[in-house]
Design a protein around this motif. Structure first.
Motif, short mmCIF file in Angstrom:
data_model
loop_
_atom_site.label_atom_id
_atom_site.label_comp_id
_atom_site.label_asym_id
_atom_site.label_seq_id
_atom_site.Cartn_x
_atom_site.Cartn_y
_atom_site.Cartn_z
N UNK A 250 45.30 41.84 36.39
CA UNK A 250 44.47 40.94 37.19
C UNK A 250 43.02 40.97 36.71
N UNK A 251 42.27 39.91 37.04
CA UNK A 251 40.83 39.95 36.80
C UNK A 251 40.08 40.26 38.10
N UNK A 252 40.82 40.41 39.19
CA UNK A 252 40.19 40.79 40.46
C UNK A 252 39.42 42.10 40.28
N UNK A 253 38.29 42.20 40.92
CA UNK A 253 37.44 43.40 40.86
C UNK A 253 36.78 43.59 39.49
N UNK A 254 36.93 42.60 38.60
CA UNK A 254 36.25 42.69 37.30
C UNK A 254 34.94 41.92 37.37
N UNK A 255 34.13 42.08 36.33
CA UNK A 255 32.83 41.43 36.29
C UNK A 255 32.88 39.93 36.06
N UNK A 256 34.07 39.40 35.72
CA UNK A 256 34.17 37.95 35.44
C UNK A 256 34.89 37.20 36.56
N UNK A 257 35.34 37.90 37.60
CA UNK A 257 36.23 37.29 38.60
C UNK A 257 35.60 36.09 39.31
N UNK A 258 34.27 36.12 39.52
CA UNK A 258 33.64 35.02 40.26
C UNK A 258 33.55 33.73 39.45
N UNK A 259 33.87 33.80 38.15
CA UNK A 259 33.83 32.60 37.30
C UNK A 259 35.17 31.87 37.25
N UNK A 260 36.19 32.45 37.89
CA UNK A 260 37.55 31.95 37.72
C UNK A 260 38.23 31.66 39.06
N UNK A 261 39.14 30.69 39.02
CA UNK A 261 39.97 30.37 40.20
C UNK A 261 41.43 30.54 39.79
N UNK A 262 42.16 31.31 40.59
CA UNK A 262 43.56 31.58 40.25
C UNK A 262 44.47 30.42 40.63
N UNK A 263 45.42 30.09 39.74
CA UNK A 263 46.45 29.12 40.09
C UNK A 263 47.34 29.73 41.16
N UNK A 264 47.97 28.90 41.95
CA UNK A 264 48.71 29.37 43.12
C UNK A 264 49.81 30.37 42.80
N UNK A 265 50.61 30.08 41.77
CA UNK A 265 51.87 30.81 41.63
C UNK A 265 51.87 31.97 40.65
N UNK A 266 51.10 31.89 39.60
CA UNK A 266 51.24 32.87 38.52
C UNK A 266 49.92 33.58 38.20
N UNK A 267 49.99 34.56 37.29
CA UNK A 267 48.80 35.29 36.85
C UNK A 267 48.04 34.46 35.81
#
Length: 273
Positions: A250-267
């Motif tokens: 995952x990119x959660x809790x990483x320094x880049x997470x606020x730049x990205x939006x996760x697709x509904x179903x997959x990583x």
């Protein structure tokens, strides 16, 4: 043979040797995972002592290649996790199909099964002619195999099932020619793949991509190295590009997470800024 013959200090010595002599930086890799593989190889090759084992790694180029091949993870298959590939087929690649040219980076490509899987989907979406897949790995041995485009016939049944579950449109066997125990995949598929060595630990960004895939590699890195690699991917990805990771990554809790939006179903994440 005592498995404890390789201890934590020995592991550190070997990692230091690899960095100083060959420029291979494994210092951010999970020690427990590396130690297990080193012990396995030591036992398999019936090394007499750690000193002899270390000498061979440092002075025998063929054995060094074997060592790197054994301690890097090369578990892969075509269309592995079919739901992931169906998302690529149905959601991600059609959006990228509106671009004049599609550049894809497959980091940690191992023996190439994933690269050929992506090439097949691109062909079926009529996008292969305007795409380029950069398939990279630390290990030159697996890249040599990947470039041959040949895989065991005994795997084709599983690969065919994965392909169908991922939304495949044709008879899977139409993509390869059976040659005794091997299946040789069509040259057209390989023509849009560039296989090359790249070390995620020490090498830099080398292009700007619309899609980066690095699946089941980060789980072998410590937190600091994971962040370094995610920063590298972020630097290498165009705005509105896609980043795909493995099921346990995952990119959660990483320094880049606020730049990205996760697709509904997959990583899979889309870069939004």
């Amino acid at each position: 043979m005592e498995l404890s013959v390789i201890n934590d200090d020995h592991v550190e010595i070997l990692l230091s040797d690899l960095l100083e002599k060959y420029g291979y930086d494994f210092t951010g890799y999970s020690r427990a995972s590396l130690k297990r593989r080193i012990i396995r190889l030591y036992s398999l090759d019936r090394a007499v002592s750690f000193a002899e084992f270390r000498y061979k790694i440092n002075n025998d180029s063929l054995y060094f290649k074997r060592f790197v091949e054994q301690i890097t993870v090369n578990v892969t298959e075509m269309f592995r996790d079919p739901v992931f590939f169906k998302t690529l087929r149905d959601v991600v690649l059609p959006k990228l199909g509106t671009y004049p040219f599609i550049r894809i980076w497959l980091a940690g490509c191992s023996t190439g099964e994933e690269a050929y899987s992506i090439s097949i989907i691109l062909k079926e979406l009529n996008l292969l002619h305007k795409s380029l897949i950069y398939a990279t790995d630390l290990n030159p041995i697996v890249l040599e195999k990947a470039a041959q485009g040949m895989f065991g016939m005994n795997s084709m049944k599983q690969y065919s099932e994965n392909y169908i579950l991922s939304g495949g449109l044709k008879d899977f066997s139409s993509y390869y020619t059976a040659n005794y125990s091997l299946a040789k995949f069509d040259e057209e598929l390989k023509s849009k793949i560039i296989f090359s060595t790249h070390n995620l630990v020490s090498d830099y960004s080398f292009n700007e991509f619309q899609l980066i895939l690095c699946r089941n590699v980060l789980i072998y890195f410590d937190r600091e190295l994971q962040q370094k690699v995610l920063n590298l991917f972020d630097e290498s990805l165009e705005e509105l590009g896609y980043l795909a990771l493995g099921t346990k990554e995952t990119i959660n809790f990483s320094g880049i997470s606020d730049k990205y939006k996760r697709l509904d179903s997959e990583k899979i994440w889309r870069k939004i800024q």
